[in-house]
Design an enzyme around this catalytic site. Sequence first.
Site, PDB file in Angstrom:
ATOM      1  N   SER A 153      74.741 -14.615 -23.301  1.00 57.80           N
ATOM      2  CA  SER A 153      74.178 -15.646 -24.162  1.00 57.80           C
ATOM      3  C   SER A 153      75.253 -16.698 -24.464  1.00 57.80           C
ATOM      4  CB  SER A 153      73.607 -14.997 -25.432  1.00 57.80           C
ATOM      5  OG  SER A 153      72.817 -15.899 -26.153  1.00 57.80           O
ATOM      6  N   ASP A 295      63.087 -13.535 -20.547  1.00 63.28           N
ATOM      7  CA  ASP A 295      64.217 -14.066 -21.296  1.00 63.28           C
ATOM      8  C   ASP A 295      63.878 -15.390 -21.976  1.00 63.28           C
ATOM      9  OD1 ASP A 295      66.779 -14.513 -22.243  1.00 63.28           O
ATOM     10  OD2 ASP A 295      67.754 -14.277 -20.292  1.00 63.28           O
ATOM     11  N   HIS A 322      66.045 -11.319 -23.234  1.00 60.75           N
ATOM     12  CA  HIS A 322      67.399 -11.805 -23.471  1.00 60.75           C
ATOM     13  C   HIS A 322      68.402 -10.655 -23.595  1.00 60.75           C
ATOM     14  CE1 HIS A 322      70.044 -15.114 -24.216  1.00 60.75           C
ATOM     15  NE2 HIS A 322      70.411 -14.686 -25.405  1.00 60.75           N
TER      16      HIS A 322
END
Length: 349
Positions: A153, A295, A322
């Site tokens: 991320s 995601d 995610h």
Amino acid sequence: MNVYTNVFLSIVSMLFFSACSDKNTAKEEKLDLSSYLKDGSTGIKTGGVKMIEISTTKGKFKVWTKRVGNNPKMKLLLLNGGPGATHEYFECMESFLPQEGIEFIYYDQLGTGNSDNPNDPVFWDLDRYVEEVEQVRIALGLDKSNFYLLGHSWGGILASQYALKYQQNLKGLIISNMMVSAIDYDKYADTVLAKQMDPKVLARIREIEKNKDFENPEYMQLLLPNFYTKHILRLDADKWPEPVNRSFSKINQSLYVTMQGPSEFGLSGKLEKWDIKKELPKLIVPTLSIGAEYDTMDPNHMKWIASQVKNGTYLYCPNGSHMSMYDDQDIYMKGLIKFIKDTDNKTIK
């Protein structure tokens, strides 16, 4: 009769040497395990924890790291997301990497977790964090012979930006669940993710965001079932793994809002215009890009990343979101381990 005797003796001999070989293999595995678990640090043992002093333009601070395992060829430094979360959601790695002999290092970035928090937004800056990672690398003795960097991320933004400046120090780069353009991310959130949501729910979320009423409890009450459990971690909220909840509960809101912005749909903070798409061909270090079907990031964009770098590999998690290291765990971990080992084997050759 002598023929049968000779055959019998040959078989016995083969079995004997095979047994010896198995014993030697077992002995080697035991020695490897001993080596992996050995704490080679000097002075008082701390279970792998090392506080590293970093220099900034506004003084010196300490950041927290913890090494798990010992492998001179494969050392994986973990950059968590958020921005502003902690290393703790990476604890799932402990169930997979040690048995493969891969050393990994937890690390709380400045302002997060167990590290110092200067409580000053001037420190929440991508370029400054790149230099922080470089200071951590030097302090841990990581170099191109062993240094793998995984960023998830926001950590993927940091890892890719670090690689563009310091890839000569890397053995392998892993960009996990992160696009390389905030502009494309915003577009994906608006044109794909938002349209998957109930129009009435989306309208209310947009209204709250327009009024900047982010502290309104209704905002999270709407996001949790309609966005988080569909695109962040695909489990019912009450079944989210404890390390994830622990990490997210400690998030540095000042850091998060400064960099990401208050909205969950796209970026509006310092990272709003971040885009390195045109720079990807500069990356020659072996690179693994990880994407997931559900995601918040576009999996096709992550696949494209692997095609743009010099030596890219794409890992697709068909059931993941995610946090695909949890909701598509088997594929994520096997792919990560394979990339590290394949890269190590190619380097040896």
